[in-house]
Each structure stands twice: as C-alpha cells, then as structure tokens.
Design a protein around this motif. Structure first.
Motif, PDB file in Angstrom:
ATOM      1  N   LEU A   8       0.849  -1.198   0.000  1.00 46.62           N
ATOM      2  CA  LEU A   8       0.000   0.000   0.000  1.00 46.62           C
ATOM      3  C   LEU A   8       0.885   1.248   0.000  1.00 46.62           C
ATOM      4  CD1 LEU A   8      -2.816  -0.977   2.522  1.00 46.62           C
ATOM      5  CD2 LEU A   8      -2.471  -1.640   0.127  1.00 46.62           C
ATOM      6  N   ALA A  10      -0.307   4.463  -1.783  1.00 50.71           N
ATOM      7  CA  ALA A  10      -1.009   5.456  -2.599  1.00 50.71           C
ATOM      8  C   ALA A  10      -0.987   6.850  -1.976  1.00 50.71           C
ATOM      9  CB  ALA A  10      -2.447   5.020  -2.841  1.00 50.71           C
ATOM     10  N   GLY A  11      -0.727   6.911  -0.677  1.00 52.67           N
ATOM     11  CA  GLY A  11      -0.829   8.193   0.036  1.00 52.67           C
ATOM     12  C   GLY A  11       0.234   9.190  -0.406  1.00 52.67           C
ATOM     13  N   GLN A  77      -5.085   3.614  -7.106  1.00 55.85           N
ATOM     14  CA  GLN A  77      -6.141   4.080  -6.210  1.00 55.85           C
ATOM     15  C   GLN A  77      -6.178   5.603  -6.350  1.00 55.85           C
ATOM     16  OE1 GLN A  77      -5.372   4.157  -2.004  1.00 55.85           O
ATOM     17  NE2 GLN A  77      -7.494   3.689  -1.464  1.00 55.85           N
ATOM     18  N   GLN A  80      -7.829   8.341  -2.051  1.00 53.24           N
ATOM     19  CA  GLN A  80      -7.412   7.542  -0.902  1.00 53.24           C
ATOM     20  C   GLN A  80      -8.574   7.422   0.091  1.00 53.24           C
ATOM     21  OE1 GLN A  80      -4.591   9.542  -2.437  1.00 53.24           O
ATOM     22  NE2 GLN A  80      -4.720   7.519  -3.363  1.00 53.24           N
ATOM     23  N   ARG A  81      -9.307   6.309  -0.039  1.00 57.62           N
ATOM     24  CA  ARG A  81     -10.479   6.117   0.813  1.00 57.62           C
ATOM     25  C   ARG A  81     -10.252   5.041   1.857  1.00 57.62           C
ATOM     26  NH1 ARG A  81     -14.871   5.096  -3.416  1.00 57.62           N
ATOM     27  NH2 ARG A  81     -16.029   4.559  -1.558  1.00 57.62           N
ATOM     28  N   GLY A  82      -8.996   4.886   2.263  1.00 54.25           N
ATOM     29  CA  GLY A  82      -8.680   3.970   3.359  1.00 54.25           C
ATOM     30  C   GLY A  82      -7.882   2.756   2.923  1.00 54.25           C
ATOM     31  N   THR A  83      -7.282   2.116   3.930  1.00 55.04           N
ATOM     32  CA  THR A  83      -6.395   0.985   3.649  1.00 55.04           C
ATOM     33  C   THR A  83      -7.156  -0.195   3.039  1.00 55.04           C
ATOM     34  OG1 THR A  83      -6.695   0.419   5.986  1.00 55.04           O
ATOM     35  CG2 THR A  83      -4.636   1.500   5.397  1.00 55.04           C
ATOM     36  N   ALA A  86      -7.862   0.550  -0.522  1.00 52.43           N
ATOM     37  CA  ALA A  86      -6.628   0.380  -1.303  1.00 52.43           C
ATOM     38  C   ALA A  86      -6.444  -1.079  -1.721  1.00 52.43           C
ATOM     39  CB  ALA A  86      -5.425   0.861  -0.490  1.00 52.43           C
ATOM     40  N   TYR A 105       3.257  -2.078   3.839  1.00 48.67           N
ATOM     41  CA  TYR A 105       3.130  -0.646   3.571  1.00 48.67           C
ATOM     42  C   TYR A 105       4.391  -0.146   2.854  1.00 48.67           C
ATOM     43  CZ  TYR A 105      -0.749  -0.088   6.935  1.00 48.67           C
ATOM     44  OH  TYR A 105      -1.935  -0.144   7.599  1.00 48.67           O
ATOM     45  N   TYR A 141      -1.808   5.420  16.362  1.00 47.89           N
ATOM     46  CA  TYR A 141      -1.897   4.074  15.786  1.00 47.89           C
ATOM     47  C   TYR A 141      -3.209   3.387  16.159  1.00 47.89           C
ATOM     48  CZ  TYR A 141       3.029   4.190  14.515  1.00 47.89           C
ATOM     49  OH  TYR A 141       4.234   4.503  13.943  1.00 47.89           O
ATOM     50  N   GLY A 142      -3.571   2.389  15.381  1.00 47.23           N
ATOM     51  CA  GLY A 142      -4.666   1.518  15.772  1.00 47.23           C
ATOM     52  C   GLY A 142      -4.212   0.651  16.937  1.00 47.23           C
ATOM     53  N   GLU A 157      -9.130   2.152  15.780  1.00 44.27           N
ATOM     54  CA  GLU A 157      -8.316   3.299  15.360  1.00 44.27           C
ATOM     55  C   GLU A 157      -8.333   4.382  16.439  1.00 44.27           C
ATOM     56  OE1 GLU A 157      -6.430   3.383  12.296  1.00 44.27           O
ATOM     57  OE2 GLU A 157      -6.969   1.333  12.809  1.00 44.27           O
ATOM     58  N   ASN A 172      -1.253  -1.836  16.195  1.00 46.71           N
ATOM     59  CA  ASN A 172      -1.337  -2.606  14.953  1.00 46.71           C
ATOM     60  C   ASN A 172      -0.315  -2.042  13.969  1.00 46.71           C
ATOM     61  OD1 ASN A 172      -2.175  -3.899  12.571  1.00 46.71           O
ATOM     62  ND2 ASN A 172      -3.689  -2.293  12.156  1.00 46.71           N
ATOM     63  N   ALA A 173       0.588  -2.878  13.505  1.00 46.48           N
ATOM     64  CA  ALA A 173       1.613  -2.404  12.571  1.00 46.48           C
ATOM     65  C   ALA A 173       1.060  -2.254  11.160  1.00 46.48           C
ATOM     66  CB  ALA A 173       2.794  -3.364  12.563  1.00 46.48           C
ATOM     67  N   TYR A 200     -11.836   0.345   6.213  1.00 47.20           N
ATOM     68  CA  TYR A 200     -10.711  -0.038   7.063  1.00 47.20           C
ATOM     69  C   TYR A 200     -10.287  -1.481   6.777  1.00 47.20           C
ATOM     70  CZ  TYR A 200     -11.282   3.868  10.493  1.00 47.20           C
ATOM     71  OH  TYR A 200     -11.333   5.072  11.142  1.00 47.20           O
TER      72      TYR A 200
HETATM   73  C1  UD1 Z   1      -3.205   2.143   9.530  1.00 43.46           C
HETATM   74  C2  UD1 Z   1      -4.082   1.198  10.360  1.00 43.46           C
HETATM   75  C3  UD1 Z   1      -3.692   1.336  11.832  1.00 43.46           C
HETATM   76  C4  UD1 Z   1      -2.218   1.050  12.010  1.00 43.46           C
HETATM   77  C5  UD1 Z   1      -1.388   1.943  11.104  1.00 43.46           C
HETATM   78  C6  UD1 Z   1       0.053   1.529  11.163  1.00 43.46           C
HETATM   79  C7  UD1 Z   1      -6.165   1.079   9.187  1.00 43.46           C
HETATM   80  C8  UD1 Z   1      -7.596   1.489   9.148  1.00 43.46           C
HETATM   81  N1  UD1 Z   1      -5.436   1.537  10.173  1.00 43.46           N
HETATM   82  O1  UD1 Z   1      -3.448   3.460   9.945  1.00 43.46           O
HETATM   83  O2  UD1 Z   1      -4.457   0.429  12.616  1.00 43.46           O
HETATM   84  O3  UD1 Z   1      -1.850   1.262  13.363  1.00 43.46           O
HETATM   85  O4  UD1 Z   1      -1.847   1.808   9.738  1.00 43.46           O
HETATM   86  O5  UD1 Z   1       0.833   2.429  10.435  1.00 43.46           O
HETATM   87  O6  UD1 Z   1      -5.744   0.295   8.361  1.00 43.46           O
HETATM   88  N2  UD1 Z   1      -2.768   3.947   2.070  1.00 43.46           N
HETATM   89  C9  UD1 Z   1      -3.213   3.854   0.765  1.00 43.46           C
HETATM   90  N3  UD1 Z   1      -4.470   4.235   0.474  1.00 43.46           N
HETATM   91  C10 UD1 Z   1      -5.333   4.716   1.415  1.00 43.46           C
HETATM   92  C11 UD1 Z   1      -4.859   4.823   2.749  1.00 43.46           C
HETATM   93  C12 UD1 Z   1      -3.587   4.419   3.045  1.00 43.46           C
HETATM   94  O7  UD1 Z   1      -2.477   3.416  -0.108  1.00 43.46           O
HETATM   95  O8  UD1 Z   1      -6.457   5.041   1.045  1.00 43.46           O
HETATM   96  C13 UD1 Z   1      -1.394   3.550   2.377  1.00 43.46           C
HETATM   97  C14 UD1 Z   1      -0.533   4.717   2.755  1.00 43.46           C
HETATM   98  O9  UD1 Z   1       0.114   5.268   1.623  1.00 43.46           O
HETATM   99  C15 UD1 Z   1       0.453   4.093   3.717  1.00 43.46           C
HETATM  100  C16 UD1 Z   1      -0.347   2.973   4.371  1.00 43.46           C
HETATM  101  O10 UD1 Z   1      -1.428   2.701   3.506  1.00 43.46           O
HETATM  102  O11 UD1 Z   1       1.558   3.519   3.072  1.00 43.46           O
HETATM  103  C17 UD1 Z   1      -0.852   3.339   5.761  1.00 43.46           C
HETATM  104  O12 UD1 Z   1      -1.643   4.477   5.676  1.00 43.46           O
HETATM  105  P1  UD1 Z   1      -1.794   5.476   6.884  1.00 43.46           P
HETATM  106  O13 UD1 Z   1      -2.789   6.492   6.544  1.00 43.46           O
HETATM  107  O14 UD1 Z   1      -0.434   5.886   7.345  1.00 43.46           O
HETATM  108  O15 UD1 Z   1      -2.343   4.501   8.034  1.00 43.46           O
HETATM  109  P2  UD1 Z   1      -3.650   4.670   8.874  1.00 43.46           P
HETATM  110  O16 UD1 Z   1      -4.842   4.379   8.028  1.00 43.46           O
HETATM  111  O17 UD1 Z   1      -3.599   5.931   9.615  1.00 43.46           O
END
Ligand code: UD1
Ligand code: CA
Length: 495
Positions: A8, A10-11, A77, A80-83, A86, A105, A141-142, A157, A172-173, A200
């Motif tokens: 992942l 995309a951010g 993606q 960016q509508r969440g992990t 993604a 990640y 962090y989560g 979260e 949660n990593a 999520y």
């Molecule tokens: C997420 C977890 C959280 C965890 C944390 C660890 C979820 C809902 N939460 O937090 O429990 O403690 O990671 O770092 O999963 N990304 C995308 N597209 C999106 C959103 C994120 O590609 O729409 C990518 C980001 O580029 C990044 C990674 O996912 O590489 C994590 O995204 P980030 O927003 O840092 O994590 P959280 O959602 O805050």
C-alpha cells in the motif's frame, strides 16, 4: 501455498511537507518503496502488486530502476479512501489468485526478513496473521483490543477509540498475511461506518477473529516504525545504517563510528578493511580486503581491490580501482576512471575518463581528463591535460615509463611516447616520440647584483626599511579636480 504481496503506497504523505510522494523519500540512500519490494522478493512472493496513487508513475519508475522494468504490477487508487479500499483496488489483479496475500506498507522500511518470515509461515487458509508491537507512545496508531484471555478481538483506530482503549500500548503495525479470498470477500462487505468514513483494512481482522482464527506476531518497536515525517525518516535512516554497519562488522570489517557510517544496502566490503567516521558508500560499491577508507570519503558506484588506502575527504565515482592503490587526501576520481594496481594519486588530483597504468603516480595538484596513462608514468605536480577546446573533448596518451615534468600542459589530442620526458613548464602541443625530451621554455635572464641593489634602494645602508615620506593632508580645494589626474600624481611612487 503461493504468495502474492500487496504494497500500500497510494498516500501523498502530507506530513513530509514535500512535493515528492512519501515513499520516494530515501532511507539509507534508497527510496522507501524499494524496501517492501525487496522484502516481497526475498520471501519468494510470486507476484508483487503496488497500490499507487500520488505520483504513481514516478514511484513505478523508481522501482523499475532498481529491480528492472515490469518487476511489479500496479493498481491505481485515485482517491485515498482507506487501507481496505486500497486493497480492493488490487482485486482485479488478484481475482485468480488462490493463495495467501501478504500486505505491506510502502513507508515501513525497517522490517526484517526474519519477522516477516514468521508472519507468512503462521498464515494458512484458515489463519490470518498480523504484526503488532508495543509502543511507549502509541498515539495515532490503531490499538489491539484483546479479551480477558488475551485473545485478539479487534483493532480500534485512534479516532474511534474510547479513553480506555487509548491507553492500550499494543499497536497494529498494519502488516498482515492470510488467504487472499477472505480479505477481498470481507472488504467488499465491511462499509465505511467509522470516524474517518474510510474502508478499514483492520475490519478484516475483526471478522477473521470471529470466523477463522487470528495469530499475532509481536515485533520489536523499531521494526514496524512507519516514516511519516522527516523526523521519522532521520530516525529510520540511523537505525538502518547502524544495522548495516553491524552486519559489516560481523563480516570482519572495522567501523570506527557506526553512527556516522553512511552506507546503502548491498555494499560489499572484504575482511580486515577499516572505515573511518563520516564515510559514505553509495549505490553499488565493492571494496576488497585490508583496505583503509578514511574520514569523509564519499564513494559511489565503485569497485576497489585489496589494500587500497583512501585518505580523508576523497570523492570517487563510477570508477574501478585496483589493489595496493593510494588515493588522497582530497582527491577526486570522477566517472570512467580506471586506476590500476599500485597507483598513487595524491592531494588535489582529479581524474576523469582516465586510465592510470600499474604503478603510475600523480602525487600533487593535477588534472587528468580523457587520458590514457601508461604503467610507471610519473606525472609531476601541476600537470594539466587540456582536454577541452570549448567544442570537443580530446584524448591524451602518455605511454609507459614517461616522465611528465611539473607544470606540464598537454594540449590534447597529443601523445607522449614511452620513456619520454617533458621538461618542467612545458606546453606539449605536438606528439613527443618515445625516449625524447620535450621542452618549451622562454630564455631565462640573469641580472647580476639586481637583488642587492634593490635591497639598498629600499632600505639604505643600515638595512632598516626607509619610512615612506609622511603624506601631507590634502589641502581643501575649491574645485574638485578631474579624478584621473589627481590619483596619477599621488598614487605613483618611484620604485
Ligand atoms: C493504519 C491502520 C492502523 C495502524 C497503522 C500503522 C487502518 C484502518 N489503520 O493506519 O491500525 O496502526 O496503519 O501504520 O488500516 N494507504 C493507501 N491508500 C489509502 C490509505 C492508506 O495506499 O487510502 C497507504 C498509505 O500510503 C500508507 C499505508 O497505507 O503507506 C498506511 O496508511 P496510513 O494512513 O499511514 O495509516 P492509517 O490508516 O492511519
Ligand atoms: Ca489514514
């Protein structure tokens, strides 16, 4: 079971405050995106899919540059509508994948292969695995919620957590492994009913805890650290560099200050070599055994033989260096240099696209560009190859055993034959035959007694310097005279 990896990335990484996508920022000299890709490959993942959004083309180009074109598949993606969203973007690519999926990640470069190996090995068609860690400051962090028996229940979260849940220090990593089908089927149905209105990925684990089983792998805090801003980047950079220094030391290399060694992954150094403080080894660097690389040397994409001594503050790039060579201090070996065995390059010597034959020496203040210097040639202090006439670069050839006198200019293209000599101060603009002397030099003039006469004129017979006559304060003038005349009269003195 076959393994696919989804990364992942995309951010944008707003907290970097950068025009560059977060995963392109370097740790230990490498864009962060390289680390999960390298990990996936090392774990034997049959497919590597990156979910990209911001600057997708630049991110893909960075990966292609390191691992070859087509080494990853890309899912876009756009928003960016969440992990979880993604991961759903990778669904078309994963549709016929029946095995496990590992989710990494793009911004977590410190994970070791050992801990990921455990995560993958513990996963099965009925078991999902996730990585956690204990953080002194878990904010943001989560959190991992467990029941009274310590069994995993769900992840909450920060933004959705109660005051009690916020006190949980197990985080949660965001790294998981499990059957790809279960991830995708679940994500299609979980929705986005949460504080951030996102899909999520963590919701998959909550369902798995109810319907299948979840195994948590607890990693060291510094392995799962994510890099969100430049403070994180510097911290991760330091951790990774010290790890690399330690692995070099275990391989028989002495490192005088591991915190000040700037070394990239993949650098190879032979045993009994020593690295001084502030040494920087970038890209593809191979160094042999028994070498001494002193303080502040910056070496990029070079191969060095054995027993090479690089003295302080040398810069070497895209070149090869034989064995028993001495370089520096303050020497600049530029791209395309081939420095053969036992060569000496001294202070303020610059080479570029130049071969220095075995045992050749250029010990002081010299520029050798586009030159082919034979074995055992001695290049005197202040020698310059004049390789550029403003339009084209030309080559200088100095054959074996020639002696280039100090302050020689070699106007290329030109050849100095084997064993020939150029006199000090010579401008060589025609070829010099083997064994000849080349000399261009204006006649020297001797004026007997000149210095003594001057001394007497300046100091008088007693040897004490004559005082310059006291300047009279200029009389105030009514009209300013023309500048040229006034300065002509007062400034010039006999001498
Ligand atoms: C997420 C977890 C959280 C965890 C944390 C660890 C979820 C809902 N939460 O937090 O429990 O403690 O990671 O770092 O999963 N990304 C995308 N597209 C999106 C959103 C994120 O590609 O729409 C990518 C980001 O580029 C990044 C990674 O996912 O590489 C994590 O995204 P980030 O927003 O840092 O994590 P959280 O959602 O805050
Ligand atoms: Ca987020």
């Amino acid at each position: 079971m076959s393994l696919a990896t989804v990364i992942l990335a995309a951010g944008l990484g707003t907290r970097m405050k950068s025009d560059k996508a977060k995963v392109l920022h370097p740790v230990a000299g490498r864009p962060m995106i390289e680390f999960p890709v390298a990990m996936a490959r090392a774990l034997g993942s049959s497919r590597v899919i990156a979910v990209l959004g911001h600057q997708a083309d630049a991110v893909r180009a960075a990966v292609d540059k390191r691992f070859g074109a087509g080494s990853i598949e890309v899912a876009i993606q756009a928003e960016q509508r969440g992990t979880g969203h993604a991961v759903l973007m990778a669904e078309p690519l994963l549709r016929d994948h029946d095995g496990l999926v590992l989710i990494l990640y793009g911004d977590t470069p410190l994970l070791s292969q050992a801990v990921l190996d455990r995560l993958v090995k513990a996963a099965s068609p009925t078991t999902l695995t996730m990585m956690t860690a204990r953080f002194a400051d878990p904010h943001g962090y989560g959190r991992v919620v467990r029941d009274g028996n310590g069994r995993f229940v769900r992840i909450v979260e920060e933004k959705d957590a109660s005051a009690d849940e916020k006190r949980i220090d197990e985080i949660n990593a965001g790294i998981y492994c499990g059957p790809a089908r279960f991830f995708l089927d679940t994500l299609r149905s979980v929705g986005s009913n949460n504080a951030q209105g996102e899909i999520y990925l963590t919701d998959v684990m909550e369902r798995a805890a109810r319907e299948l089983s979840v195994v948590t792998i607890v990693a060291a805090a510094d392995e799962v650290m994510g890099c969100n801003d430049r403070v994180d980047l510097a911290r991760a950079d330091r951790i990774l560099r010290v790890r690399l220094a330690e692995s070099l030391m275990r391989g028989g290399v002495s490192v005088r200050d591991p915190t000040r060694l700037y070394v990239e992954p993949g650098v190879e150094i032979g045993r009994d070599s020593t690295l001084g403080p502030g040494v920087e080894l970038r890209g593809n660097v191979k160094i042999g055994t028994g070498c001494v690389i002193e303080q502040g040397a910056v070496i990029t994409d070079c191969t060095l033989g054995d027993r090479v001594h690089v003295k302080p503050y040398c810069v070497l790039s895209e070149s090869t260096v034989g064995s028993g060579v001495q370089i520096g201090p303050w020497c600049h070996v530029r791209p395309g240099s081939v420095i053969e065995d036992d060569v000496h390059l001294g202070n303020f010597v610059e080479t570029k696209k130049t071969r220095m034959g075995k045992g050749a020496k250029a010990n002081h203040l010299t520029y050798l560009g586009d030159a082919d210097v034979g074995a055992k040639v001695n290049v005197g202090c202040g020698t310059i190859t004049c390789n550029y006439d403003g339009y084209v670069k030309s080559r200088t050839v100095i054959e074996d055993g020639a002696f280039i006198g100090s302050d020689t200019q070699l106007v290329a293209p030109v050849t100095v034959g084997a064993g020939a000599v150029t006199a000090a101060g010579t401008t060589v603009y025609r070829d010099v035959p083997a064994g000849a002397l080349a000399l261009t030099r204006p006649e020297m003039v001797i004026v007997a007694g000149w210095a003594e006469k001057k001394r007497q004129r300046m100091t008088g017979a007693n040897g004490v310097a004559k005082k310059a006559p006291a300047k009279k304060a200029p009389k105030p003038k009514k009209k300013a005279p023309s500048k040229g005349k006034a300065s002509g009269k007062t400034a010039r003195r006999r001498g």
